[in-house]
Design a protein around this motif. Sequence first.
Motif, PDB file in Angstrom:
ATOM      1  N   VAL A   9       7.618  14.272  19.076  1.00  0.00           N
ATOM      2  CA  VAL A   9       7.661  15.586  19.720  1.00  0.00           C
ATOM      3  C   VAL A   9       9.015  15.706  20.412  1.00  0.00           C
ATOM      4  CG1 VAL A   9       6.648  17.057  21.498  1.00  0.00           C
ATOM      5  CG2 VAL A   9       5.170  15.622  20.091  1.00  0.00           C
ATOM      6  N   ALA A  10       9.754  16.770  20.100  1.00  0.00           N
ATOM      7  CA  ALA A  10      11.046  17.003  20.737  1.00  0.00           C
ATOM      8  C   ALA A  10      10.827  17.404  22.195  1.00  0.00           C
ATOM      9  CB  ALA A  10      11.806  18.092  19.997  1.00  0.00           C
ATOM     10  N   LEU A  11      11.600  16.808  23.088  1.00  0.00           N
ATOM     11  CA  LEU A  11      11.503  17.135  24.514  1.00  0.00           C
ATOM     12  C   LEU A  11      12.454  18.295  24.798  1.00  0.00           C
ATOM     13  CD1 LEU A  11      11.579  13.538  26.007  1.00  0.00           C
ATOM     14  CD2 LEU A  11       9.592  14.972  25.576  1.00  0.00           C
ATOM     15  N   GLN A  12      11.903  19.434  25.151  1.00  0.00           N
ATOM     16  CA  GLN A  12      12.714  20.624  25.390  1.00  0.00           C
ATOM     17  C   GLN A  12      12.467  21.185  26.783  1.00  0.00           C
ATOM     18  OE1 GLN A  12      11.589  23.105  22.135  1.00  0.00           O
ATOM     19  NE2 GLN A  12      12.732  21.907  20.647  1.00  0.00           N
ATOM     20  N   GLY A  13      12.067  20.338  27.713  1.00  0.00           N
ATOM     21  CA  GLY A  13      11.863  20.793  29.074  1.00  0.00           C
ATOM     22  C   GLY A  13      10.475  21.325  29.359  1.00  0.00           C
ATOM     23  N   GLN A  14       9.563  21.279  28.395  1.00  0.00           N
ATOM     24  CA  GLN A  14       8.204  21.775  28.605  1.00  0.00           C
ATOM     25  C   GLN A  14       7.272  20.610  28.946  1.00  0.00           C
ATOM     26  OE1 GLN A  14       9.467  21.077  25.677  1.00  0.00           O
ATOM     27  NE2 GLN A  14       7.899  20.544  24.186  1.00  0.00           N
ATOM     28  N   THR A  15       6.155  20.929  29.569  1.00  0.00           N
ATOM     29  CA  THR A  15       5.146  19.921  29.890  1.00  0.00           C
ATOM     30  C   THR A  15       4.403  19.538  28.620  1.00  0.00           C
ATOM     31  OG1 THR A  15       4.875  20.763  32.127  1.00  0.00           O
ATOM     32  CG2 THR A  15       3.051  19.473  31.228  1.00  0.00           C
ATOM     33  N   ILE A  16       4.182  18.241  28.442  1.00  0.00           N
ATOM     34  CA  ILE A  16       3.453  17.728  27.286  1.00  0.00           C
ATOM     35  C   ILE A  16       2.131  17.191  27.789  1.00  0.00           C
ATOM     36  CG2 ILE A  16       3.438  15.974  25.487  1.00  0.00           C
ATOM     37  CD1 ILE A  16       6.524  16.224  25.527  1.00  0.00           C
ATOM     38  N   THR A  17       1.032  17.725  27.250  1.00  0.00           N
ATOM     39  CA  THR A  17      -0.293  17.252  27.644  1.00  0.00           C
ATOM     40  C   THR A  17      -0.846  16.340  26.565  1.00  0.00           C
ATOM     41  OG1 THR A  17      -1.299  19.236  26.686  1.00  0.00           O
ATOM     42  CG2 THR A  17      -0.814  19.284  29.053  1.00  0.00           C
ATOM     43  N   LEU A  18      -1.583  15.321  27.002  1.00  0.00           N
ATOM     44  CA  LEU A  18      -2.162  14.335  26.098  1.00  0.00           C
ATOM     45  C   LEU A  18      -3.650  14.238  26.364  1.00  0.00           C
ATOM     46  CD1 LEU A  18       0.584  11.987  27.268  1.00  0.00           C
ATOM     47  CD2 LEU A  18       0.427  12.581  24.873  1.00  0.00           C
ATOM     48  N   GLY A  19      -4.453  14.216  25.315  1.00  0.00           N
ATOM     49  CA  GLY A  19      -5.888  14.080  25.484  1.00  0.00           C
ATOM     50  C   GLY A  19      -6.632  14.488  24.232  1.00  0.00           C
ATOM     51  N   ARG A  20      -7.949  14.495  24.337  1.00  0.00           N
ATOM     52  CA  ARG A  20      -8.804  14.831  23.197  1.00  0.00           C
ATOM     53  C   ARG A  20      -9.014  16.336  23.036  1.00  0.00           C
ATOM     54  NH1 ARG A  20     -13.728  10.621  22.995  1.00  0.00           N
ATOM     55  NH2 ARG A  20     -13.680  11.213  20.817  1.00  0.00           N
ATOM     56  N   ALA A  21      -8.670  17.114  24.048  1.00  0.00           N
ATOM     57  CA  ALA A  21      -8.869  18.570  23.992  1.00  0.00           C
ATOM     58  C   ALA A  21      -8.009  19.176  22.891  1.00  0.00           C
ATOM     59  CB  ALA A  21      -8.506  19.200  25.335  1.00  0.00           C
ATOM     60  N   HIS A  22      -8.528  20.200  22.234  1.00  0.00           N
ATOM     61  CA  HIS A  22      -7.838  20.827  21.112  1.00  0.00           C
ATOM     62  C   HIS A  22      -6.551  21.525  21.530  1.00  0.00           C
ATOM     63  CE1 HIS A  22     -11.149  19.849  18.530  1.00  0.00           C
ATOM     64  NE2 HIS A  22     -12.004  20.480  19.323  1.00  0.00           N
ATOM     65  N   ASP A  23      -6.433  21.925  22.796  1.00  0.00           N
ATOM     66  CA  ASP A  23      -5.235  22.631  23.233  1.00  0.00           C
ATOM     67  C   ASP A  23      -4.171  21.699  23.813  1.00  0.00           C
ATOM     68  OD1 ASP A  23      -6.705  22.007  25.469  1.00  0.00           O
ATOM     69  OD2 ASP A  23      -6.311  23.907  26.498  1.00  0.00           O
ATOM     70  N   SER A  24      -4.354  20.384  23.692  1.00  0.00           N
ATOM     71  CA  SER A  24      -3.348  19.429  24.148  1.00  0.00           C
ATOM     72  C   SER A  24      -2.146  19.471  23.217  1.00  0.00           C
ATOM     73  CB  SER A  24      -3.910  18.005  24.159  1.00  0.00           C
ATOM     74  OG  SER A  24      -4.968  17.896  25.069  1.00  0.00           O
ATOM     75  N   THR A  25      -0.956  19.144  23.747  1.00  0.00           N
ATOM     76  CA  THR A  25       0.236  19.069  22.909  1.00  0.00           C
ATOM     77  C   THR A  25       0.072  17.968  21.873  1.00  0.00           C
ATOM     78  OG1 THR A  25       1.529  19.742  24.834  1.00  0.00           O
ATOM     79  CG2 THR A  25       2.745  18.892  22.942  1.00  0.00           C
ATOM     80  N   ILE A  26      -0.400  16.793  22.314  1.00  0.00           N
ATOM     81  CA  ILE A  26      -0.711  15.700  21.400  1.00  0.00           C
ATOM     82  C   ILE A  26      -2.207  15.434  21.518  1.00  0.00           C
ATOM     83  CG2 ILE A  26      -0.325  13.280  20.837  1.00  0.00           C
ATOM     84  CD1 ILE A  26       2.481  13.544  21.932  1.00  0.00           C
ATOM     85  N   VAL A  27      -2.934  15.738  20.442  1.00  0.00           N
ATOM     86  CA  VAL A  27      -4.387  15.562  20.437  1.00  0.00           C
ATOM     87  C   VAL A  27      -4.682  14.129  20.012  1.00  0.00           C
ATOM     88  CG1 VAL A  27      -6.564  16.340  19.452  1.00  0.00           C
ATOM     89  CG2 VAL A  27      -4.744  17.978  19.872  1.00  0.00           C
ATOM     90  N   LEU A  28      -5.283  13.358  20.918  1.00  0.00           N
ATOM     91  CA  LEU A  28      -5.583  11.953  20.662  1.00  0.00           C
ATOM     92  C   LEU A  28      -7.005  11.807  20.142  1.00  0.00           C
ATOM     93  CD1 LEU A  28      -4.087  10.466  23.942  1.00  0.00           C
ATOM     94  CD2 LEU A  28      -2.995  10.621  21.700  1.00  0.00           C
ATOM     95  N   ASP A  29      -7.144  11.214  18.965  1.00  0.00           N
ATOM     96  CA  ASP A  29      -8.460  10.908  18.416  1.00  0.00           C
ATOM     97  C   ASP A  29      -8.744   9.454  18.769  1.00  0.00           C
ATOM     98  OD1 ASP A  29     -10.835  11.127  17.078  1.00  0.00           O
ATOM     99  OD2 ASP A  29      -9.970  10.682  15.118  1.00  0.00           O
TER     100      ASP A  29
END
Length: 171
Positions: A91-111
């Motif tokens: 994921v390119a870092l462009q100054g935005q917040t990156i969320t991590l988790g199982r939720a579908h609206d996370s930036t990185i969805v962890l299974d």
Amino acid sequence: MSELTLTVMRLGFLAVLWLFVIVAVQVIRSDLFGTRVTQRGSRREAGRQQQAARQAAAPPQQRGQQGGGRQRRNAPTKLVVSEGTLTGTTVALQGQTITLGRAHDSTIVLDDDYASSRHARIYPDRDGQWIVEDLGSTNGTYLDRTRLTTPTPVPLGAPIRIGKTVIELRK
């Protein structure tokens, strides 16, 4: 009691009993098979990929100016998943917040069975450093081998562990 009242009570009790059985089966099914991870909208992702490609193709002098803020010399430019089911994801870092988790609206969805719905977030501070914060997860977020209790600056290349997933900030 009248016969009608007794029959209505029996049917009500039977309905509540079946409702309990259905809910119990759904809980067991979700525990066995986990949550469903769906693909994100292709238009939005395609737009992000095109923007990242344009920024990567820009000369180095322009890349520092596009962010609008200060660009540090050893500042990370990407977030890379180095272990887990999403190994190789960048994921390119462009100054935005990156969320991590199982939720579908996370930036990185962890299974990952050990990840919470809203597990952690990584965001830039005013000095250009990236901060990792655990969002009250059950199993915790680890920076190197230390469990996070407060928002903590992330050094370049330091592993961030969420369950079986390891993430690193890289240049």
